[in-house]
Design a protein around this motif. Structure first.
Motif, PDB file in Angstrom:
ATOM      1  N   ILE A 146       9.491  -1.500  -9.041  1.00 39.48           N
ATOM      2  CA  ILE A 146       9.167  -2.559  -8.100  1.00 39.48           C
ATOM      3  C   ILE A 146       9.666  -2.020  -6.838  1.00 39.48           C
ATOM      4  N   PRO A 147      10.758  -1.394  -6.344  1.00 37.56           N
ATOM      5  CA  PRO A 147      11.034  -1.354  -4.813  1.00 37.56           C
ATOM      6  C   PRO A 147       9.964  -0.101  -4.471  1.00 37.56           C
ATOM      7  N   VAL A 148       9.557   0.865  -5.163  1.00 41.31           N
ATOM      8  CA  VAL A 148       8.842   2.079  -4.951  1.00 41.31           C
ATOM      9  C   VAL A 148       7.389   1.272  -4.334  1.00 41.31           C
ATOM     10  N   LEU A 149       6.781   0.514  -5.460  1.00 42.05           N
ATOM     11  CA  LEU A 149       5.577   0.002  -5.341  1.00 42.05           C
ATOM     12  C   LEU A 149       5.858  -0.951  -4.094  1.00 42.05           C
ATOM     13  N   ALA A 150       6.765  -1.599  -3.610  1.00 42.53           N
ATOM     14  CA  ALA A 150       6.778  -2.447  -2.606  1.00 42.53           C
ATOM     15  C   ALA A 150       6.884  -1.639  -1.287  1.00 42.53           C
ATOM     16  N   ALA A 151       7.570  -0.569  -1.188  1.00 41.43           N
ATOM     17  CA  ALA A 151       7.377   0.357  -0.168  1.00 41.43           C
ATOM     18  C   ALA A 151       6.122   0.802   0.015  1.00 41.43           C
ATOM     19  N   ALA A 152       5.357   1.176  -1.284  1.00 49.76           N
ATOM     20  CA  ALA A 152       4.077   1.727  -1.011  1.00 49.76           C
ATOM     21  C   ALA A 152       2.905   0.664  -0.509  1.00 49.76           C
ATOM     22  N   ALA A 153       3.158  -0.562  -0.933  1.00 58.21           N
ATOM     23  CA  ALA A 153       2.409  -1.597  -0.346  1.00 58.21           C
ATOM     24  C   ALA A 153       2.524  -1.708   1.234  1.00 58.21           C
ATOM     25  N   CYS A 154       3.871  -1.461   1.742  1.00 58.32           N
ATOM     26  CA  CYS A 154       4.017  -1.621   3.086  1.00 58.32           C
ATOM     27  C   CYS A 154       3.262  -0.251   3.781  1.00 58.32           C
ATOM     28  N   GLY A 155       3.502   0.789   3.084  1.00 55.25           N
ATOM     29  CA  GLY A 155       2.609   1.811   3.529  1.00 55.25           C
ATOM     30  C   GLY A 155       1.174   1.767   3.668  1.00 55.25           C
ATOM     31  N   TRP A 156       0.600   0.899   2.409  1.00 51.84           N
ATOM     32  CA  TRP A 156      -0.731   0.552   2.519  1.00 51.84           C
ATOM     33  C   TRP A 156      -1.228  -0.432   3.860  1.00 51.84           C
ATOM     34  N   PHE A 157      -0.195  -1.313   4.087  1.00 52.84           N
ATOM     35  CA  PHE A 157      -0.294  -2.184   5.130  1.00 52.84           C
ATOM     36  C   PHE A 157      -0.519  -1.323   6.520  1.00 52.84           C
ATOM     37  N   ASN A 158       0.423  -0.370   6.689  1.00 57.13           N
ATOM     38  CA  ASN A 158       0.216   0.727   7.898  1.00 57.13           C
ATOM     39  C   ASN A 158      -0.984   1.436   8.181  1.00 57.13           C
ATOM     40  N   GLY A 159      -1.515   1.942   6.945  1.00 55.39           N
ATOM     41  CA  GLY A 159      -2.672   2.581   6.735  1.00 55.39           C
ATOM     42  C   GLY A 159      -3.881   1.474   7.117  1.00 55.39           C
ATOM     43  N   PHE A 160      -3.682   0.344   6.446  1.00 57.17           N
ATOM     44  CA  PHE A 160      -4.727  -0.878   6.877  1.00 57.17           C
ATOM     45  C   PHE A 160      -4.888  -0.890   8.311  1.00 57.17           C
ATOM     46  N   LEU A 161      -3.880  -1.092   8.839  1.00 62.19           N
ATOM     47  CA  LEU A 161      -3.764  -1.406  10.566  1.00 62.19           C
ATOM     48  C   LEU A 161      -4.486  -0.271  11.196  1.00 62.19           C
ATOM     49  N   VAL A 162      -3.870   0.993  10.864  1.00 56.10           N
ATOM     50  CA  VAL A 162      -4.664   2.125  11.456  1.00 56.10           C
ATOM     51  C   VAL A 162      -6.121   2.463  11.099  1.00 56.10           C
ATOM     52  N   THR A 163      -6.401   2.204   9.925  1.00 57.10           N
ATOM     53  CA  THR A 163      -7.851   2.434   9.826  1.00 57.10           C
ATOM     54  C   THR A 163      -9.023   1.245   9.933  1.00 57.10           C
ATOM     55  N   HIS A 164      -8.589   0.133   9.713  1.00 53.58           N
ATOM     56  CA  HIS A 164      -9.393  -1.128   9.814  1.00 53.58           C
ATOM     57  C   HIS A 164      -9.331  -1.696  11.416  1.00 53.58           C
ATOM     58  N   PHE A 165      -8.232  -1.736  11.968  1.00 50.50           N
ATOM     59  CA  PHE A 165      -8.034  -2.428  13.407  1.00 50.50           C
ATOM     60  C   PHE A 165      -7.746  -1.414  14.340  1.00 50.50           C
ATOM     61  N   ARG A 166      -7.950   0.133  14.126  1.00 46.57           N
ATOM     62  CA  ARG A 166      -8.031   1.179  15.001  1.00 46.57           C
ATOM     63  C   ARG A 166      -6.718   1.064  15.791  1.00 46.57           C
ATOM     64  N   ILE A 167      -5.670   0.644  15.347  1.00 45.57           N
ATOM     65  CA  ILE A 167      -4.340   0.558  16.026  1.00 45.57           C
ATOM     66  C   ILE A 167      -3.792   1.948  15.857  1.00 45.57           C
ATOM     67  N   GLN A 168      -3.306   2.685  16.928  1.00 49.31           N
ATOM     68  CA  GLN A 168      -2.475   3.854  17.139  1.00 49.31           C
ATOM     69  C   GLN A 168      -1.290   3.758  16.026  1.00 49.31           C
TER      70      GLN A 168
END
Length: 332
Positions: A115-137
């Protein structure tokens, strides 16, 4: 008598001194630190010292491996230390029954790894989402969890230290596999898998292509968004694993301290290891050696009475020197 024409092949371009330093400087630095410690540090060649350095460097290598993949796409991940704190806070809450009422300890420990690894991976997905979909640096996008992540971990634990003793969970940091510390064995496996990903898979080539020229990669049909999101997910997951190792090693979880400064160590390992911080290159073995250099610098300073705070200055200096050499080497 006939004459046979011979075609002269052009000589291979000779690497400049700066290019040689960029490629092999990390190995020279590693050997120099070894020689220095053998000469001035008492008991440096003892098994105890080797074990300390190997176990300390394991988490740096694991996090820096994920950082290498992110940087190879032209990004950066400042959130890794805070994601370690989230993972490290979640795990004890699970196997101690503070989060889920689980009577079966084997199941609780298993979930405490997953669970903790999946939670951290989900946070990483959120980082990637911000970068790829909102074009945030990337530096801004990952700054969100750099700040909020540790706060989330502190809220989950009410700011309290979680002390525990659970041999099954702590095997990841204190156990041995074929005589090798479990965390070191895990470090080696992760580094090998990352090397094979970059060296032998289509996805690995896509990661390098995206970092080299994102526009050209998109025009050739590479799913840029998917590739960039993937590397942030992997970076988050590896930070989660590192967080588990840290709390298992300490027999306690402190959301205020777990992963503190790890983003600097990881970036320094990547830079010193020869991967371009601007993207387009991923040197996993170089990152491994860079992490060893970072660890040996810290150990050398501490073993010779220099305050730990000085190591931060040295790490920052290493990053500056490595980036300077890379930029100059690329222009030659």
């Amino acid at each position: 008598m006939t004459m046979t024409d011979t075609t002269m092949k052009p000589a291979a371009p000779t690497a400049s001194p700066l290019q040689l330093v960029s490629r092999y400087g990390v190995f020279v630095a590693f050997l120099a630190l070894l020689v220095l410690n053998i000469a001035v540090t008492p008991n440096f060649l003892s098994w105890q010292t080797l074990n300390v350095n190997l176990t300390q460097v394991a988490t740096i290598v694991i996090v820096a491996t994920g950082m290498t993949l992110v940087i190879a796409t032209g990004g950066i991940d400042l959130s890794v230390g805070s994601l370690m704190a989230i993972s490290g806070a979640l795990a004890p809450m699970i196997f101690m029954g503070n989060l889920l009422p689980i009577d079966n300890m084997a199941l609780a420990v298993t979930l405490a790894f997953i669970i903790p690894v999946l939670a951290a991976a989900a946070c990483g997905w959120f980082n990637g989402f911000l970068v790829t979909h909102f074009r945030i640096q990337p530096i801004v996008a990952t700054l969100v969890f750099f700040i909020a992540g540790r706060g989330i971990a502190q809220v989950m634990t009410n700011g309290n230290l979680q002390v525990f003793k659970n041999p099954s969970f702590q095997f990841i940091a204190m156990g041995h596999v074929a005589g090798i510390p479990a965390q070191v064995a895990l470090m080696v496996v992760i580094a090998i898998l990352a090397y094979c990903l970059i060296r032998y898979t289509v996805l690995g080539r896509q990661i390098i292509a995206v970092g080299g020229n994102e526009k050209a990669a998109r025009l050739t049909g590479i799913p840029v968004r998917r590739v960039k999101t993937f590397v942030y997910v992997i970076s988050g997951a590896l930070a989660g694993i590192a967080g588990l190792i840290v709390v298992a090693r300490n027999s306690a979880s402190d959301a205020n301290l777990v992963g503190m400064g790890m983003e600097l160590d990881a970036i320094a390992a990547v830079a010193v290891g020869g991967s371009l911080l601007t993207g387009g290159r991923a040197n996993i073995f170089g990152t491994l050696m860079g992490a060893f250099v970072i660890q040996l610098v810290r150990y050398t300073l501490l073993a010779n009475g220099v305050p730990d705070a000085a190591a931060l200055v040295v790490k920052a200096g290493l990053i500056i020197v490595a980036v300077f050499i890379q930029l100059r080497a690329d222009r030659t």
